[in-house]
Each structure stands twice: as structure tokens, then as C-alpha cells.
Design an enzyme around this catalytic site. Structure first.
Site, PDB file in Angstrom:
ATOM      1  N   CYS A 156      39.448  38.825  47.457  1.00 21.47           N
ATOM      2  CA  CYS A 156      40.411  38.675  48.544  1.00 21.47           C
ATOM      3  C   CYS A 156      41.755  39.274  48.182  1.00 21.47           C
ATOM      4  O   CYS A 156      42.222  39.137  47.051  1.00 21.47           O
ATOM      5  CB  CYS A 156      40.625  37.188  48.837  1.00 21.47           C
TER       6      CYS A 156
ATOM      7  N   ARG B 247      36.041  39.420  43.190  1.00 20.02           N
ATOM      8  CA  ARG B 247      36.943  39.022  42.111  1.00 20.02           C
ATOM      9  C   ARG B 247      36.146  38.446  40.936  1.00 20.02           C
ATOM     10  O   ARG B 247      36.467  38.667  39.783  1.00 20.02           O
ATOM     11  CB  ARG B 247      37.920  37.970  42.663  1.00 20.02           C
TER      12      ARG B 247
ATOM     13  N   ARG C 162      31.705  36.084  53.027  1.00 17.13           N
ATOM     14  CA  ARG C 162      31.707  36.125  51.564  1.00 17.13           C
ATOM     15  C   ARG C 162      31.494  34.717  50.998  1.00 17.13           C
ATOM     16  O   ARG C 162      30.951  34.568  49.901  1.00 17.13           O
ATOM     17  CB  ARG C 162      33.056  36.632  51.043  1.00 17.13           C
TER      18      ARG C 162
ATOM     19  N   ARG D 150      46.936  38.816  41.473  1.00 15.71           N
ATOM     20  CA  ARG D 150      45.740  38.418  40.728  1.00 15.71           C
ATOM     21  C   ARG D 150      45.547  39.219  39.442  1.00 15.71           C
ATOM     22  O   ARG D 150      44.524  39.887  39.252  1.00 15.71           O
ATOM     23  CB  ARG D 150      44.491  38.508  41.609  1.00 15.71           C
ATOM     24  N   PRO D 151      46.518  39.212  38.551  1.00 12.61           N
ATOM     25  CA  PRO D 151      46.319  39.895  37.274  1.00 12.61           C
ATOM     26  C   PRO D 151      45.296  39.151  36.414  1.00 12.61           C
ATOM     27  O   PRO D 151      44.945  38.010  36.728  1.00 12.61           O
ATOM     28  CB  PRO D 151      47.703  39.852  36.625  1.00 12.61           C
ATOM     29  N   ILE D 152      44.836  39.790  35.349  1.00 14.11           N
ATOM     30  CA  ILE D 152      43.882  39.100  34.466  1.00 14.11           C
ATOM     31  C   ILE D 152      44.389  39.078  33.017  1.00 14.11           C
ATOM     32  O   ILE D 152      43.613  39.071  32.084  1.00 14.11           O
ATOM     33  CB  ILE D 152      42.468  39.714  34.559  1.00 14.11           C
TER      34      ILE D 152
ATOM     35  N   ASP E 144      42.724  26.967  48.359  1.00 17.79           N
ATOM     36  CA  ASP E 144      41.632  27.445  49.217  1.00 17.79           C
ATOM     37  C   ASP E 144      41.514  26.656  50.528  1.00 17.79           C
ATOM     38  O   ASP E 144      40.711  27.016  51.388  1.00 17.79           O
ATOM     39  CB  ASP E 144      40.290  27.390  48.464  1.00 17.79           C
TER      40      ASP E 144
ATOM     41  N   LYS F 153      30.342  27.814  46.126  1.00 14.70           N
ATOM     42  CA  LYS F 153      30.473  29.236  45.761  1.00 14.70           C
ATOM     43  C   LYS F 153      31.119  29.383  44.388  1.00 14.70           C
ATOM     44  O   LYS F 153      30.636  30.134  43.542  1.00 14.70           O
ATOM     45  CB  LYS F 153      31.338  29.942  46.818  1.00 14.70           C
ATOM     46  N   ASN F 154      32.212  28.641  44.186  1.00 16.84           N
ATOM     47  CA  ASN F 154      32.973  28.833  42.947  1.00 16.84           C
ATOM     48  C   ASN F 154      32.313  28.203  41.723  1.00 16.84           C
ATOM     49  O   ASN F 154      32.773  28.393  40.597  1.00 16.84           O
ATOM     50  CB  ASN F 154      34.402  28.306  43.104  1.00 16.84           C
TER      51      ASN F 154
HETATM   52  C1  UD1 Z   1      39.565  30.828  41.499  1.00  7.69           C
HETATM   53  C2  UD1 Z   1      38.694  30.680  42.720  1.00  7.69           C
HETATM   54  C3  UD1 Z   1      39.521  30.848  43.995  1.00  7.69           C
HETATM   55  C4  UD1 Z   1      40.709  29.915  43.968  1.00  7.69           C
HETATM   56  C5  UD1 Z   1      41.487  30.024  42.668  1.00  7.69           C
HETATM   57  C6  UD1 Z   1      42.591  28.993  42.541  1.00  7.69           C
HETATM   58  C7  UD1 Z   1      36.524  31.418  41.977  1.00  7.69           C
HETATM   59  C8  UD1 Z   1      35.445  32.425  42.088  1.00  7.69           C
HETATM   60  N1  UD1 Z   1      37.641  31.656  42.677  1.00  7.69           N
HETATM   61  O1  UD1 Z   1      40.091  32.160  41.543  1.00  7.69           O
HETATM   62  O2  UD1 Z   1      38.695  30.556  45.100  1.00  7.69           O
HETATM   63  O3  UD1 Z   1      41.574  30.219  45.040  1.00  7.69           O
HETATM   64  O4  UD1 Z   1      40.596  29.872  41.545  1.00  7.69           O
HETATM   65  O5  UD1 Z   1      42.089  27.715  42.657  1.00  7.69           O
HETATM   66  O6  UD1 Z   1      36.379  30.407  41.327  1.00  7.69           O
HETATM   67  N2  UD1 Z   1      46.629  34.558  37.127  1.00  7.69           N
HETATM   68  C9  UD1 Z   1      47.377  35.320  36.282  1.00  7.69           C
HETATM   69  N3  UD1 Z   1      46.766  35.871  35.202  1.00  7.69           N
HETATM   70  C10 UD1 Z   1      45.447  35.702  34.932  1.00  7.69           C
HETATM   71  C11 UD1 Z   1      44.686  34.897  35.782  1.00  7.69           C
HETATM   72  C12 UD1 Z   1      45.300  34.324  36.889  1.00  7.69           C
HETATM   73  O7  UD1 Z   1      48.577  35.503  36.495  1.00  7.69           O
HETATM   74  O8  UD1 Z   1      44.951  36.236  33.930  1.00  7.69           O
HETATM   75  C13 UD1 Z   1      47.257  33.978  38.338  1.00  7.69           C
HETATM   76  C14 UD1 Z   1      46.643  34.579  39.592  1.00  7.69           C
HETATM   77  O9  UD1 Z   1      47.277  35.788  39.934  1.00  7.69           O
HETATM   78  C15 UD1 Z   1      46.916  33.516  40.607  1.00  7.69           C
HETATM   79  C16 UD1 Z   1      46.801  32.223  39.796  1.00  7.69           C
HETATM   80  O10 UD1 Z   1      46.956  32.605  38.431  1.00  7.69           O
HETATM   81  O11 UD1 Z   1      48.208  33.638  41.125  1.00  7.69           O
HETATM   82  C17 UD1 Z   1      45.483  31.494  39.988  1.00  7.69           C
HETATM   83  O12 UD1 Z   1      44.429  32.300  39.550  1.00  7.69           O
HETATM   84  P1  UD1 Z   1      43.071  31.704  38.985  1.00  7.69           P
HETATM   85  O13 UD1 Z   1      43.183  30.228  38.796  1.00  7.69           O
HETATM   86  O14 UD1 Z   1      42.660  32.532  37.831  1.00  7.69           O
HETATM   87  O15 UD1 Z   1      42.113  31.974  40.219  1.00  7.69           O
HETATM   88  P2  UD1 Z   1      40.766  32.779  40.244  1.00  7.69           P
HETATM   89  O16 UD1 Z   1      39.930  32.447  39.066  1.00  7.69           O
HETATM   90  O17 UD1 Z   1      41.035  34.198  40.569  1.00  7.69           O
END
Ligand code: UD1
Length: 416
Positions: free
Chosen positions: A117, A93, A397, A122-124, A305, A23-24
Site C-alpha cells: 500500500c 510489502r 488484497r 515505509r523504509p526498511i 489498519d 492476512k498479517n
Molecule cells: C505491518 C502490517 C500492516 C500494519 C503495520 C502496522 C503486515 C503484512 N502488515 O506492516 O498491515 O499497518 O504492520 O501495524 O503485517 N518503519 C521504519 N523502518 C523500518 C520498518 C518500519 O521506519 O525498517 C516504519 C514504517 O515506515 C511505518 C512504521 O514503522 O511508518 C510501522 O511499520 P511496521 O510496523 O514495520 O509495519 P509493516 O510491517 O510494514
């Protein structure tokens, strides 16, 4: 309503399965298809809800998409810039990954804050800061992210945290760009390498995925390709843990064991017998499951995960297990549900302390998120009596034909 599972626990999971494409890996690859006007084919693409939602997003952008058997065909020749509102992005997401592709293709984008989820804040911010350093003007307005760029110019980006999504978004944004981009402290997950391989097959010039820095030499244009993504390590891991928790014996194909090393190590210590040959993992559950310690980390650490599924295993492993969740703040929603099934767990901040019981007992529980929901299924397979799991839409999902596969392996599971 067909929104739940009824499980009668006590049957072992035994037999053979082949994992789906990850999926990822597939989700960011679908976004990458927007980077070319030529047709792309994603071979053996699982029809999970996240993929179907991403198809809807691509369709909204004017892409032509269709499944031919298992293959997903994406033709972005007529794609156009359309604002993606909350009705599309709230379920997924990964809708944030489309931002990099949209800005690359259209030089502007407007996307509602992504959903997915509910497992933490989960900020960006890492995505947005990186975009700004690459020449994109980003503004945020009432839950909408608006991006505009004249051109994407390479730069050196240091990520404070190796975010999977941010690393992928930067790759998608800069594959076609002026100059060279270097990502320091990138995520090293196998799916990042798969995205690099996909983009390089399209004509990109990217090196270093899986290592300490990724270098992206911007190219002028990408072309269409046909590609099969890597096997889903989280699906494989879920079935391995399901076998351990039910006392069975399984052969899983389509998965590289090195991508699951942290899990296999824990399962061996839990007294499972594991053998690996090419892309096949064999596991025979041990007789005396032993408690363990888990500390989730970015790859190659233990994957977050698989934390909920391992927590379910800890519930029926002898002694005390300690599970620390470092990646997501609130990823323990499954604990309250497992307790309803007789588990002995206490949570303090990011640490769950689990005292193993001999066997769980059936009950009525709710899936709150994808992997937490899978953990409840595994717990139900172990429990004596009947377990009803509501809201399995979260599970669907990310797992394709989950209950059919469990049934084929001997589990007693039905929909209601
Ligand atoms: C991806 C995976 C998800 C997995 C996660 C961690 C996909 C579609 N999803 O999610 O299944 O659980 O990696 O292995 O590939 N963070 C920030 N700021 C940001 C981005 C992230 O603070 O701009 C924090 C998030 O809140 C979280 C952590 O970093 O606590 C990990 O996030 P990230 O590695 O970005 O995970 P995802 O890409 O959302």
C-alpha cells in the site's frame, strides 16, 4: 472490467459471519515455510491477492504450492535461491519478510525493494540494521537489497520502533541460528505471537512474543507442520464498524475480543452495544452515534489498519471527532474520497478533524489502498443513493469475498 463496486446505501448489515485467518499472520507464516525442507499446511488460508502473490514468490523460489480446498500446502524441499525482481515484489510489502527466510535457508538473497500500500515512506532500515547485527552483509544497489551470510549468529537487537515487519523478519532469520537473539522493544501485535507459535511448533525455541522482549534460542533444524492462523482482527473490526455505520446487529465468530480491545472500547463510546462470549463478538449499533478521539499506536494501542474505517464512522457520528495517525505518514488518502460523499473533514499533518453529518450521499470514488478502500465501502453502505467505488483490487488484497459477505449481511453491493 469487474474492477469496482456499486453500492446502494441504506440497508443495515445484520447477521452472522466468521472471520478468515488473519492476512498479517498468514503472510509471515508462508515465509516461515521456507525454513524447512518438509511440507507445511496452512489450514483455512484465505485466497486474498496478497496470499496469491506470496504463493507466486514461493513458486519462483522453487517451492511446490497448492490449495487443497481451503488449505494451502507448501513444500519447500526443492527451494533454491533466486533473485526476486520488482515484478514480483512491487505488489506486496510482505515480500520483505521473505528476506529473513531466504537468508536463513540459502545464506544469501537478492530482493527488489518491496511494494504494498502507498501509505507512507515505509523504509526498511530497521530490518537491514538488525540483519547486519546478526552477521549478514547487506548492500543496497539501485532498488535491490543483497544479503550474504556465512552463518547467522545470535545477538541483542534493540528496535528504535516496534516494527511488525522487522520483528517478524528477525524471528524468521534467527529461528535457525547459532546462539541466542534477544529483540528489545519488539512489536507486540497478536500476529507476532502467532508466528512464534507457528515457529515453535516447527521446533523453534522462542519465548516472549507479546511482551517487552523476545528471546530466540537458535536451533539446528525445523520440521513441517499443519497450522491454523489466528482470526483476522482487522476484518472483524471492519465488519463491526460496518454494522455501527449502517445501524445493524451482527455476530462475528473466530475472533478473540482481547485482540480488538481498543476498537471495542471506541465502539461502546460510540453507543454500540457489545457482548463477548468465547470467540464470538455481538454488536448492536446504537441510535445516536457519538464522535470520538483516536490516536493510532503500535499494539496494544489503536491499530492503524482500522483508522480509515473509523474515520468513515466519524463522518456520520454527532459532533467533532479527532483522528491522529501516528504510524504511517500519508494514510489519509481516503479523506478526499469521503469528502466527495459529503463528509466534512479537514486534515492537517497527521490529524484529521471530522464534523459528523447525519448521513453521507452517494458518489463516485477511488480506492487508493486496502483499508482506505474498505472505509469507502462502509461509507457507501451508509450513504443514500448510489456509490461507485473504482480500483477495488486494493481491497481484495486483504479481504476475501468481501462483497459476498456484505451481501449475505443484507448490504446492496454489486461488481461492475
Ligand atoms: C505491518 C502490517 C500492516 C500494519 C503495520 C502496522 C503486515 C503484512 N502488515 O506492516 O498491515 O499497518 O504492520 O501495524 O503485517 N518503519 C521504519 N523502518 C523500518 C520498518 C518500519 O521506519 O525498517 C516504519 C514504517 O515506515 C511505518 C512504521 O514503522 O511508518 C510501522 O511499520 P511496521 O510496523 O514495520 O509495519 P509493516 O510491517 O510494514
Amino acid at each position: 472490467m469487474n474492477n469496482g463496486y456499486i453500492i446502494r446505501g441504506g440497508k443495515t448489515l445484520s447477521g452472522k459471519i466468521k472471520v478468515e485467518s488473519a492476512k498479517n499472520a498468514v503472510l509471515p507464516i508462508m515465509c516461515a515455510c521456507l525454513l524447512t525442507e518438509e511440507q507445511c499446511v496452512i489450514e483455512s488460508c484465505p485466497k486474498i491477492t496478497d496470499v496469491l502473490n506470496m504463493v507466486k514468490i514461493l513458486n519462483k523460489l522453487g517451492c511446490k504450492t497448492k490449495f487443497e480446498g481451503e488449505n494451502l500446502i507448501i513444500d519447500s524441499s526443492l527451494a533454491k535461491n533466486v533473485a526476486l525482481d520488482n515484478s514480483l515484489t512491487k505488489e506486496l510489502r510482505s515480500s520483505v519478510f521473505i528476506l529473513g527466510s531466504m537468508v536463513s535457508r540459502f545464506k544469501k538473497a537478492s530482493v527488489s525493494y518491496p511494494g504494498g500500500c502507498d501509505i507512507g515512506l515505509r523504509p526498511i532500515d530497521l530490518h537491514i540494521n538488525a540483519f547486519r547485527e546478526l552477521g549478514v552483509i547487506v548492500s543496497e544497489d539501485g532498488g535491490e537489497i543483497n544479503c550474504v551470510a556465512n552463518k547467522i549468529v545470535g545477538n541483542e537487537i534493540y528496535l528504535d520502533f516496534p516494527s511488525v515487519g522487522a520483528t517478524e523478519n528477525i524471528m524468521l532469520l534467527t529461528a535457525v541460528s547459532d546462539g541466542t537473539t534477544v529483540i528489545y522493544n519488539p512489536a507486540k501485535e497478536p500476529e507476532i505471537k502467532d508466528l512464534m507459535n507457528f515457529l515453535n511448533k516447527m521446533g523453534a525455541k522462542i519465548v516472549g512474543a507479546g511482551r517487552d522482549k523476545i528471546v530466540i534460542e537458535g536451533v539446528k533444524k525445523l520440521h513441517g507442520i499443519s497450522y491454523k492462523a489466528i482470526g483476522d482482527r482487522i476484518e472483524a473490526g471492519t465488519f463491526l464498524i460496518g454494522t455501527a455505520i449502517t445501524g445493524g446487529e451482527i455476530e462475528i465468530s473466530g475472533i478473540k475480543a482481547e485482540n480488538l480491545a481498543p476498537l471495542l472500547n471506541k465502539l461502546v463510546n460510540n453507543t454500540c452495544n457489545i457482548r463477548v462470549k468465547d470467540d464470538i463478538i455481538y454488536l448492536k449499533s446504537g441510535l445516536n452515534r457519538k464522535g470520538f478521539f483516536i490516536d493510532t499506536r503500535p499494539h496494544p494501542g489503536f491499530p492503524t489498519d482500522l483508522q480509515p474505517q473509523m474515520l468513515a464512522l466519524a463522518c456520520v457520528s454527532t459532533g467533532v471527532s479527532v483522528i491522529r495517525e501516528n504510524i504511517f505518514e500519508t494514510r489519509f488518502k481516503h479523506v478526499g474520497e469521503l469528502v466527495k460523499l459529503g463528509a466534512e473533514v479537514t486534515v492537517k499533518d497527521r490529524v484529521a478533524i471530522v464534523t459528523g453529518v447525519e448521513r453521507l450521499k452517494g458518489g463516485e470514488v477511488y480506492a487508493h489502498d486496502l483499508r482506505g478502500g474498505a472505509a469507502l465501502v462502509l461509507a457507501g453502505l451508509n450513504a443514500y443513493g448510489k456509490t461507485m467505488i473504482h480500483d477495488v483490487k486494493h481491497i481484495e488484497r486483504g479481504y476475501y469475498a468481501f462483497e459476498q459477505k456484505i451481501k449475505r449481511l443484507g448490504g446492496d453491493i454489486e461488481r461492475f
